[in-house]
Write a protein that holds these residues in place. Sequence first.
Motif, PDB file in Angstrom:
ATOM      1  N   UNK A 242       1.244   7.171   1.705  1.00  0.00           N
ATOM      2  CA  UNK A 242      -0.284   7.328   2.099  1.00  0.00           C
ATOM      3  C   UNK A 242      -0.837   6.517   1.171  1.00  0.00           C
ATOM      4  N   UNK A 243      -2.009   5.754   1.530  1.00  0.00           N
ATOM      5  CA  UNK A 243      -2.796   4.871   0.851  1.00  0.00           C
ATOM      6  C   UNK A 243      -4.471   5.202   1.030  1.00  0.00           C
ATOM      7  N   UNK A 244      -5.056   5.216  -0.117  1.00  0.00           N
ATOM      8  CA  UNK A 244      -6.703   5.193   0.070  1.00  0.00           C
ATOM      9  C   UNK A 244      -7.119   3.735  -0.072  1.00  0.00           C
ATOM     10  N   UNK A 245      -7.755   3.337   0.944  1.00  0.00           N
ATOM     11  CA  UNK A 245      -8.319   1.898   1.046  1.00  0.00           C
ATOM     12  C   UNK A 245      -9.929   1.875   0.996  1.00  0.00           C
ATOM     13  N   UNK A 246     -10.490   0.780   0.662  1.00  0.00           N
ATOM     14  CA  UNK A 246     -11.799   0.252   0.886  1.00  0.00           C
ATOM     15  C   UNK A 246     -11.714  -0.590   2.360  1.00  0.00           C
ATOM     16  N   UNK A 247     -12.743  -1.059   2.588  1.00  0.00           N
ATOM     17  CA  UNK A 247     -12.761  -1.958   3.562  1.00  0.00           C
ATOM     18  C   UNK A 247     -12.075  -3.472   3.587  1.00  0.00           C
ATOM     19  N   UNK A 268     -10.257   3.197  11.748  1.00  0.00           N
ATOM     20  CA  UNK A 268     -11.738   2.974  11.688  1.00  0.00           C
ATOM     21  C   UNK A 268     -12.385   2.522  10.335  1.00  0.00           C
ATOM     22  N   UNK A 269     -12.971   1.499  10.473  1.00  0.00           N
ATOM     23  CA  UNK A 269     -13.585   0.692   9.435  1.00  0.00           C
ATOM     24  C   UNK A 269     -14.441   1.747   8.450  1.00  0.00           C
ATOM     25  N   UNK A 270     -14.363   1.978   7.198  1.00  0.00           N
ATOM     26  CA  UNK A 270     -15.232   2.813   6.529  1.00  0.00           C
ATOM     27  C   UNK A 270     -16.299   2.504   6.229  1.00  0.00           C
ATOM     28  N   UNK A 271     -17.355   3.502   6.018  1.00  0.00           N
ATOM     29  CA  UNK A 271     -18.649   2.590   5.562  1.00  0.00           C
ATOM     30  C   UNK A 271     -18.748   2.117   4.311  1.00  0.00           C
ATOM     31  N   UNK A 272     -19.686   1.358   3.992  1.00  0.00           N
ATOM     32  CA  UNK A 272     -19.926   0.669   2.632  1.00  0.00           C
ATOM     33  C   UNK A 272     -19.703   1.423   1.545  1.00  0.00           C
ATOM     34  N   UNK A 273     -18.596   1.250   0.630  1.00  0.00           N
ATOM     35  CA  UNK A 273     -18.485   2.198  -0.688  1.00  0.00           C
ATOM     36  C   UNK A 273     -17.875   3.390  -0.536  1.00  0.00           C
ATOM     37  N   UNK A 274     -17.208   3.678   0.852  1.00  0.00           N
ATOM     38  CA  UNK A 274     -16.335   4.778   1.269  1.00  0.00           C
ATOM     39  C   UNK A 274     -15.119   4.337   1.281  1.00  0.00           C
ATOM     40  N   UNK A 275     -14.119   5.294   1.299  1.00  0.00           N
ATOM     41  CA  UNK A 275     -12.639   5.021   1.424  1.00  0.00           C
ATOM     42  C   UNK A 275     -12.053   5.675   2.704  1.00  0.00           C
ATOM     43  N   UNK A 276     -10.892   5.015   3.118  1.00  0.00           N
ATOM     44  CA  UNK A 276     -10.425   5.605   4.198  1.00  0.00           C
ATOM     45  C   UNK A 276      -8.830   5.528   3.893  1.00  0.00           C
ATOM     46  N   UNK A 277      -8.259   6.654   4.541  1.00  0.00           N
ATOM     47  CA  UNK A 277      -6.745   6.941   4.145  1.00  0.00           C
ATOM     48  C   UNK A 277      -5.858   6.689   5.399  1.00  0.00           C
ATOM     49  N   UNK A 278      -4.599   6.065   5.430  1.00  0.00           N
ATOM     50  CA  UNK A 278      -3.984   5.489   6.297  1.00  0.00           C
ATOM     51  C   UNK A 278      -2.558   5.996   5.677  1.00  0.00           C
ATOM     52  N   UNK A 279      -1.432   6.319   6.840  1.00  0.00           N
ATOM     53  CA  UNK A 279      -0.199   6.356   6.358  1.00  0.00           C
ATOM     54  C   UNK A 279       0.585   5.091   6.868  1.00  0.00           C
ATOM     55  N   UNK A 280       1.512   4.414   6.239  1.00  0.00           N
ATOM     56  CA  UNK A 280       2.245   3.082   6.510  1.00  0.00           C
ATOM     57  C   UNK A 280       3.354   3.085   6.262  1.00  0.00           C
ATOM     58  N   UNK A 281       4.390   2.602   6.938  1.00  0.00           N
ATOM     59  CA  UNK A 281       5.877   2.511   6.764  1.00  0.00           C
ATOM     60  C   UNK A 281       6.262   1.756   5.379  1.00  0.00           C
ATOM     61  N   UNK A 282       7.401   2.100   4.863  1.00  0.00           N
ATOM     62  CA  UNK A 282       7.601   1.271   3.757  1.00  0.00           C
ATOM     63  C   UNK A 282       9.363   0.984   3.664  1.00  0.00           C
ATOM     64  N   UNK A 283       9.671  -0.190   3.219  1.00  0.00           N
ATOM     65  CA  UNK A 283      10.996  -0.521   3.296  1.00  0.00           C
ATOM     66  C   UNK A 283      11.915   0.287   2.138  1.00  0.00           C
ATOM     67  N   UNK A 284      11.221   0.298   0.990  1.00  0.00           N
ATOM     68  CA  UNK A 284      11.743   0.960  -0.237  1.00  0.00           C
ATOM     69  C   UNK A 284      10.526   1.015  -1.342  1.00  0.00           C
ATOM     70  N   UNK A 285      10.899   1.810  -2.254  1.00  0.00           N
ATOM     71  CA  UNK A 285       9.870   1.890  -3.392  1.00  0.00           C
ATOM     72  C   UNK A 285       9.776   0.680  -4.244  1.00  0.00           C
ATOM     73  N   UNK A 286      10.896  -0.210  -4.473  1.00  0.00           N
ATOM     74  CA  UNK A 286      10.567  -1.256  -5.186  1.00  0.00           C
ATOM     75  C   UNK A 286       9.993  -2.325  -4.224  1.00  0.00           C
ATOM     76  N   UNK A 287      10.299  -2.619  -2.807  1.00  0.00           N
ATOM     77  CA  UNK A 287       9.517  -3.437  -2.050  1.00  0.00           C
ATOM     78  C   UNK A 287       8.040  -3.192  -1.823  1.00  0.00           C
ATOM     79  N   UNK A 288       7.868  -1.795  -1.727  1.00  0.00           N
ATOM     80  CA  UNK A 288       6.445  -1.431  -1.400  1.00  0.00           C
ATOM     81  C   UNK A 288       5.635  -1.462  -2.770  1.00  0.00           C
ATOM     82  N   UNK A 289       6.229  -1.064  -3.853  1.00  0.00           N
ATOM     83  CA  UNK A 289       5.255  -1.497  -5.070  1.00  0.00           C
ATOM     84  C   UNK A 289       5.046  -2.977  -5.226  1.00  0.00           C
ATOM     85  N   UNK A 290       5.934  -3.830  -4.795  1.00  0.00           N
ATOM     86  CA  UNK A 290       5.676  -5.294  -4.974  1.00  0.00           C
ATOM     87  C   UNK A 290       4.420  -5.568  -3.840  1.00  0.00           C
ATOM     88  N   UNK A 291       4.578  -5.244  -2.769  1.00  0.00           N
ATOM     89  CA  UNK A 291       3.496  -5.485  -1.694  1.00  0.00           C
ATOM     90  C   UNK A 291       2.102  -5.027  -2.072  1.00  0.00           C
TER      91      UNK A 291
END
Length: 326
Positions: A242-247, A268-291
């Motif tokens: 689970x990630x928090x992301x800016x635009x 949905x793109x967040x408003x200026x200055x706001x953050x949005x949360x998304x859930x994304x798939x990952x291959x492994x902890x090592x690969x995800x940390x690098x990405x």
Amino acid sequence: MRQSRLLSILLILQTRGRTTAGALAAEFEVSVRTIYRDIDQLSAAGAPVYADRGREGGFQLLDGYRTRLTGLTDAEAETLFLGGLAGPAAAMGFSEALMTMQLKLLAALPPERQAAAERMAGRFHLDPSGWYQGETGGDRLPELAQAVWGQRRVAVRYERWSGPVERTLDPLGLILKGGVWYLAARPAGEAKAAPRTYRVSNILTLEVGEVGFDRPADFDLASWWAATSARFEAGLFTGEARLRLTTEGLRRLRRLGSAYAAIVAETETPAEGAWVEVIVPIESIVHASVDFLRLGPEAEVVAPPELRTAMAESIERMSGLYRSGT
């Protein structure tokens, strides 16, 4: 529609040889009776088609008969030269053969179609390699291509993640994916073994032998690769984050791959200055940390805790390197 089918039947008989009415009916999704009518019409038009009866029978053309490519539409003639990729052909040692083939195709076309085909070749170029990389495969590709074509067994020394291994293989096909060459092969002499994928750039040494092998009659390279790729991609992601992301973070996430791009497209793109949360798939902890380090300060890993810890440790080490001033 029928004229197109008649030409296609004629070309199939010319390229494949004897073919049954049932096979033709399945190919064009029509009845066997329709195929018999089509054959009658071809014969009436002067095509030397004859039938052999019996279990091994079927329709075929008289030996030596060839048809000129006069049935091509404008679109078909114009796209002729998009079928041959000069770069991959040269890598496999077929550049001269490709050039000769194109000249023969031009010669076989009626004059009004030749200009269209040449215009297409001069205005569109297909480059299958990704940016900042070439077609990896090196000097072994021509030898591999000849081994595949000649059905010759090969002995290779292959670099795996655990170290080099030696294998004797029956090479079944070569695939170019995103600028990277792969070899489809099965262990030598194991007729029932499923083909495996070998990255050509990982082949350290190659020796093409004189011993041949029998290619599986039911093996279709394109279908096998499609199924293999689908299984690989399905099994690639083993967890979620689970990630928090800016635009800007969303824009950067989209560049990490098609799986992430699909999620961004539905977010949905967040408003200026706001953050949005998304859930994304990952291959492994090592690969995800690098990405996810590539997302910079525009993203925060919320979960899982072990990925958040891995990110924090990587960032701390990087910070230490820059604080030291060395």
